[in-house]
Design an enzyme around this catalytic site. Sequence first.
Site, PDB file in Angstrom:
ATOM      1  N   HIS B 263       0.829  -1.215   0.000  1.00 18.33           N
ATOM      2  CA  HIS B 263       0.000   0.000   0.000  1.00 18.33           C
ATOM      3  C   HIS B 263       0.860   1.260   0.000  1.00 18.33           C
ATOM      4  CE1 HIS B 263      -4.026  -1.722   0.473  1.00 18.33           C
ATOM      5  NE2 HIS B 263      -3.458  -2.665   1.200  1.00 18.33           N
ATOM      6  N   ASP B 326      -0.683  -4.751   5.955  1.00 20.27           N
ATOM      7  CA  ASP B 326      -1.676  -5.626   5.322  1.00 20.27           C
ATOM      8  C   ASP B 326      -1.454  -5.767   3.818  1.00 20.27           C
ATOM      9  OD1 ASP B 326      -2.259  -2.858   5.214  1.00 20.27           O
ATOM     10  OD2 ASP B 326      -4.285  -3.299   4.517  1.00 20.27           O
ATOM     11  N   GLU B 327      -1.979  -6.862   3.296  1.00 20.20           N
ATOM     12  CA  GLU B 327      -2.174  -7.049   1.863  1.00 20.20           C
ATOM     13  C   GLU B 327      -0.935  -6.821   0.995  1.00 20.20           C
ATOM     14  OE1 GLU B 327      -6.877  -6.127   1.286  1.00 20.20           O
ATOM     15  OE2 GLU B 327      -5.525  -4.419   1.101  1.00 20.20           O
ATOM     16  N   VAL B 328       0.082  -7.621   1.195  1.00 21.04           N
ATOM     17  CA  VAL B 328       1.233  -7.605   0.281  1.00 21.04           C
ATOM     18  C   VAL B 328       1.088  -8.814  -0.652  1.00 21.04           C
ATOM     19  CG1 VAL B 328       3.745  -7.644   0.112  1.00 21.04           C
ATOM     20  CG2 VAL B 328       2.635  -6.622   2.122  1.00 21.04           C
TER      21      VAL B 328
END
Lengths: 698, 698
Positions: B263, B326-328
């Site tokens: 992100h 988060d969210e890699v």
Amino acid sequence: MMHGGSIRGILLLGTLALSALIQSPSANAQTQRQLSLMPWPSSVQQGSGELRIDATFSVALTGHTEARLDHSVARFLKMLNRETAIPMFAKAPAAGGKATLTIHTDHASKEVQELGEDESYTLEVTADGAKLNAATPLGTMHGLQTFLQLVEPGVNGFDVPVVTIHDQPRFPWRGLMFDVGRHFIPLDVLRRNVDGMEAVKMNVFHWHLSENQGFRIESKKFPKLQELGSDGLYYTQDEVRDFIAYARERGIRVVPEFDMPGHSTAWFVGYPELASAPGPYQIERKWGVMDPAMDPTNEKTYKFLDEFIGEMAKVFPDHYFHVGGDEVNGKQWDGNQKIQEFKKTHNIKDNKELQAYFSQRVQQLVTKHGKAVVGWDEVFIPGVPKDIVIQSWRGQASLAEAASQGYRGILSNGYYIDLGWSAARHYAVDPMGGAAANLTPEQQKLILGGEATMWSEYVNAENMDSRVWPRSAAIAERLWSPQSVTDVASMYARMNAESARLELSGLTHRTYYRSMLQRIAGAASPDEFEALKTVADVVEPVKDYNREQMAPAEPTSLTPLNRVVDAVPLESDKAREFGELVDKFLASSCKDADAAARLRAQFIIWRDNDAKLLPLEQRSFLVKEIGQVSQNLSALGVAGLAALDYIAKGTAAPADWKASQTAAITQLQAPRAQLLLVPTGAVQKLVDAASAGGSCAK
Amino acid sequence: MMHGGSIRGILLLGTLALSALIQSPSANAQTQRQLSLMPWPSSVQQGSGELRIDATFSVALTGHTEARLDHSVARFLKMLNRETAIPMFAKAPAAGGKATLTIHTDHASKEVQELGEDESYTLEVTADGAKLNAATPLGTMHGLQTFLQLVEPGVNGFDVPVVTIHDQPRFPWRGLMFDVGRHFIPLDVLRRNVDGMEAVKMNVFHWHLSENQGFRIESKKFPKLQELGSDGLYYTQDEVRDFIAYARERGIRVVPEFDMPGHSTAWFVGYPELASAPGPYQIERKWGVMDPAMDPTNEKTYKFLDEFIGEMAKVFPDHYFHVGGDEVNGKQWDGNQKIQEFKKTHNIKDNKELQAYFSQRVQQLVTKHGKAVVGWDEVFIPGVPKDIVIQSWRGQASLAEAASQGYRGILSNGYYIDLGWSAARHYAVDPMGGAAANLTPEQQKLILGGEATMWSEYVNAENMDSRVWPRSAAIAERLWSPQSVTDVASMYARMNAESARLELSGLTHRTYYRSMLQRIAGAASPDEFEALKTVADVVEPVKDYNREQMAPAEPTSLTPLNRVVDAVPLESDKAREFGELVDKFLASSCKDADAAARLRAQFIIWRDNDAKLLPLEQRSFLVKEIGQVSQNLSALGVAGLAALDYIAKGTAAPADWKASQTAAITQLQAPRAQLLLVPTGAVQKLVDAASAGGSCAK
């Protein structure tokens, strides 16, 4: 070109046909969009097609440049973003590309904006781009506002129709007066009102800064003016300078008013020696014409005013300086032996002449400090210098009288927006009407325009926007557009659209309403709230100065403005729309079934509404106050249903029914809780139509 | 005392009876007012009588004093004025007199507000005056908000009922996360949201400051972060400091979040060397999980982060520092040969372990700069220090797992207010629910509370308030009030009242709606506008992540948020009220004539609405988009009328009619223009009831 003649010519076609035609003298009327321009320009020629507005929109400034123009474009893009929600980032056209809107400004306007500068502009929109040309930045700013009024959601996206507009104002002085003395109004509220003024091309912000109830600007020479005369609610000089700059950026002059010799109790709290009777004085809390007045026979008064006016003349760059001059009752003068002696010595026969003497002395001071005087009718005294401007609360006859003697004037009679008149009623008032119509062309030029006046007995920061807008837009049109632009239905349709835009620009004239109703309702259920709104939607505060007379207790500047009468708009949209529906139904000889069904549905809602409101009425004193109004609305619903029943049956209602209904409706018309139940007149029309001899009776 | 047990016990009594009872365990229930407190306090004992609020209202501060308490009282009086419109001038009691409200604060709270400080207070209101006692200013501020929620228009004026309240929070961490990365949100919008948080006793403002779409705070050490990564839309450090002070004055901590290693595209525009793939980078405009991620194998990354975190640790005084996590998706890591080699060398078997390595390094840096780490679930790696706080987007099981190993956590799963859930659905989520319910009391203490999260793909300055409020008030209650407070009808009634107060405080969550509809309508007639509103009032945006999937074109951060789906609230009040009306009608075995009449009137309006909207649909692309929705609403009206007709006739509708209606309604339930037509379920209930075997069929 759109001319007033053509508007009047089609007046009989009815609202719908008219709104299609009014913008479109050309052949393909049905494919053209209604333009919601307000004020209507002096010339509009609509073509076919439209210019798309999207994220590639760009602006180029050519010709004269100054920071104010850059700021205007930045604000224009901000508002364009609000109108479309399309992100407007970098605004120069892409390299080598052509700007969507090319602006050419010929030359600078005056450093200090002057009365009568060139405000004209030409706006030409084609499907490929738009050109705005103006002699000065004032015209450029007006043209940008016109462009913003042309933006609409179209068939494929936001666009502006192809159109050529040539425009200039009819009058050079188009003002709005804000009374911040009776209730202090914070600067953020005033600023958004200035934005509204710019949107409708008004150009004079008249700041009524002192009153019996408050002295609202910092004086460094006489600090007790604000320290003791304002409850701490005043503007510093720095704030005022910022505000003047803000207005100038929007093509608006700021004219200060210091009302004297009357309306001046707040001055005397700090400086009782100025008054005609010994102090001490308190800030006045009541409304009305009060006794305290400056002592016109004391040289110290003029010494004080010399210094004070000198100080303020530096704060306010405008050439005009308003000295009030209205409503002196003379009681303090009569009660002062020294003043009586002065009158004898100086052969002054009455208080009117004494005020004339004061006025003349003050005018000399204003002139000494490089300004020209503006004052209410009372300052017009035979022999005063010709550079004064008379602001008339008395009317066109008064202005005509002055003009016939070579004096300039502006009209405010008819534009008192605190009195609760409809937009249509203000709209019908023309500065050149009445006696002014008979002036010679040369004399007519002395009539500079007019000013709406927002007196603030019942106006504060919370409801001010709603008292000013949208009705002032109708007055703005009167002062800008050709005299022939007078169609009321078109005005309301365009004012409605402009009102929505003003809301997007930040004014709260529509959003405040629910918030004030919520305070009244407290923790009401949604049904109860809806019932309260159903009543509030169709009532208006009593008009003119009746509110004063019908007050339950003597109102003061400390009385909370939290009642239904404070919350409802001064002109009810719902009631007007209801009246239009009744007229439409009657015009169809009561054959319009859709209108009949809608009327019936409305009457049922009204009939049943009082029972729904009752529980809330029993809990909240603010709702209880309108209990009778709510009952009256239900009774009106019953009367309306009875009339519709007769009409539906095809039987003429008997004469005694008509008489009893008429008597009942007359009773419902009596004000309650200082509120008028507006739809009574329209229901009476239905009763008449349903009765023997009526238009819909068989 | 009000206990949850009693609430649950009366759940079956129906809304009306319940709302009278819920506040009133004592005998004289019918004379007592419903209290619209939210969050509901831990103990409420209502008496009889009330304390009048008028212009003599005064406040005295005793015990510990500090400027923040004076400011709180000033803001309290300002809000009291907004609630009543009563002028509140000088607020010390008259000489020798007793204050209306006496406040005693025992001692100071921490200079930098800490997790778990004493926030309790006691408020005792009698007919003579009120006393507020608190250990610290935090409790005092909460008590003042409670007092404001008690003010109502009563029978004789504004008043507060006699009541004794003992109150303290259930959880110490009651947060609201604002994503200002995807759409920049100006500080004035954030400030009024902080005011809203204070009103409902939330105490953590979680500031999600960096995203693929924007880096929103000034770094003096690495100025290209904001210069190249923000489109110029960022907060200066001075502004941030002011904002933190603003929040502290309201008892609210500010926790910054810098999301890493994913992100983070916006960082790489200015500093591509931080990324795991060569640049150059542009600010991301699309939504979703993107490839760019910081290079966890490059020591320069940690050097940069050391300096950056060090800089930010000085700007943000709070002990907690959120590092995202988060969210890699790992794609850049997989594509980078150097990183692959690093993994081999260091025996890192997959990207999850690689992220754990990164996370550990970052945690060391945060600790070095004196802060404790907060991160999304991903940062919870066995063996990390115990002072981290895990913010769970995964749910209670994830939190329970961490707690069972001695780690602290806060719940966000179930509180994602961007997903369009109803307040009731969020309200039903408890941090101690699910797997967390089985924790030992000691482990349960590790669950600190929760946070609502306002992700901003479809949220900007214009509609943010409406996405946050009033639903967040229900979450605030969940986090503050006793676990047993769970009655949904009571929650909605109180939330509705709180929503009105939040509007008075300056939030625009209800007023924005008309303004956005006006943009969509353009220069519509009042009838057309009303028709648009009739549709908009009963639709909701599709839920969860369906909006993404149903987008007409790939949405980006530059897509204008100007459609009906952007304008309507995420939860429709009108649709909920309609559903309640249907339930009420069915509960009466279809005998409630008033309900039947209201349903019929509503169905007629819906049936006839599409024809009224049609002209506008043909002019405005934004209205055209909901053409099918409008037709569906009319079809739903027809179906509802048919069901009512069967019920009125007393004939059970035949099975094939039911089948065809059900099939039709199922079709109407399909999303159109990313909108759900909410009342379909309630109309289906009527169809069922009208049919053979249905509850109202004979």
